[in-house]
Design an enzyme around this catalytic site. Sequence first.
Site, PDB file in Angstrom:
ATOM      1  N   SER A  56       0.812  -1.211   0.000  1.00 11.75           N
ATOM      2  CA  SER A  56       0.000   0.000   0.000  1.00 11.75           C
ATOM      3  C   SER A  56       0.850   1.268   0.000  1.00 11.75           C
ATOM      4  O   SER A  56       1.558   1.543  -0.961  1.00 11.75           O
ATOM      5  CB  SER A  56      -0.967  -0.042   1.196  1.00 11.75           C
ATOM      6  OG  SER A  56      -2.001   0.893   1.018  1.00 11.75           O
ATOM      7  N   ASP A  67      10.806   5.761  -9.718  1.00 13.08           N
ATOM      8  CA  ASP A  67      10.519   6.362 -11.020  1.00 13.08           C
ATOM      9  C   ASP A  67      11.262   7.668 -11.231  1.00 13.08           C
ATOM     10  O   ASP A  67      11.702   7.977 -12.338  1.00 13.08           O
ATOM     11  CB  ASP A  67       9.011   6.603 -11.169  1.00 13.08           C
ATOM     12  CG  ASP A  67       8.265   5.356 -11.597  1.00 13.08           C
ATOM     13  OD1 ASP A  67       8.894   4.288 -11.687  1.00 13.08           O
ATOM     14  OD2 ASP A  67       7.042   5.451 -11.834  1.00 13.08           O
ATOM     15  N   LYS A  81      -0.442  -4.252  -3.224  1.00 16.22           N
ATOM     16  CA  LYS A  81      -1.738  -3.690  -2.807  1.00 16.22           C
ATOM     17  C   LYS A  81      -1.870  -2.303  -3.449  1.00 16.22           C
ATOM     18  O   LYS A  81      -1.447  -1.300  -2.907  1.00 16.22           O
ATOM     19  CB  LYS A  81      -1.809  -3.593  -1.285  1.00 16.22           C
ATOM     20  CG  LYS A  81      -3.067  -2.875  -0.754  1.00 16.22           C
ATOM     21  CD  LYS A  81      -4.330  -3.631  -1.104  1.00 16.22           C
ATOM     22  CE  LYS A  81      -5.545  -2.978  -0.450  1.00 16.22           C
ATOM     23  NZ  LYS A  81      -5.850  -1.631  -1.010  1.00 16.22           N
TER      24      LYS A  81
END
Length: 200
Positions: A56, A67, A81
């Site tokens: 999560s 990224d 998740k």
Amino acid sequence: MKLRFRNFALRKSFNGNRWVFSEGRNGGNRMEWHAKKEGTEPEYPMIVLVNGGSASASEIVSGALQDHKRATVIGITSFGKGSVQTIIPLGESRGALRLTTARYYTPSGHSIQAQGIIPDIQVAQGDEANVPKLARPSEADLRGHLTGEVAPAQKITAPVIKPAPGKKYDDFQLSYALDLLHGKMTVASATTTPDKALAQ
């Protein structure tokens, strides 16, 4: 979603850029969250450790840092998740209905759901074969889970680094990360294909 990105994790080039977005079916109900420059610290080296228990919010943060190339992610693929649930009250004393309404994506558009964050360097503790799959499930193992998207082939087939035979560590992943930060070479071995023990 109440999630605050700590300022020490940011970089100047990160300022104003999104660090996560959510999107509903057919691209609808899209929401974005962006980084801010207040309190930004120098760009010292950073490593993020992930494993099958990372889920999560921790996946959102590690995916954003990965990224934007602010940190190197090390470990094994996270839990996966990456879905958004909306709670709809059904009235007093009548409970509520929970609907899955969207997916979370990293800044580059990588879906977290049932796929997780795939590390830049895959490093296993080395004892995963001794832990039954039932004791370390992922989102993709749960019955009725929202299916994920296809992971990049080059990341799936990346080598997995493990402790060298006979070498003992309290926490090999942490030791590897610290050695990498200090420019040292860790005594280790690597499989040329993903460790089958991690997928069993």
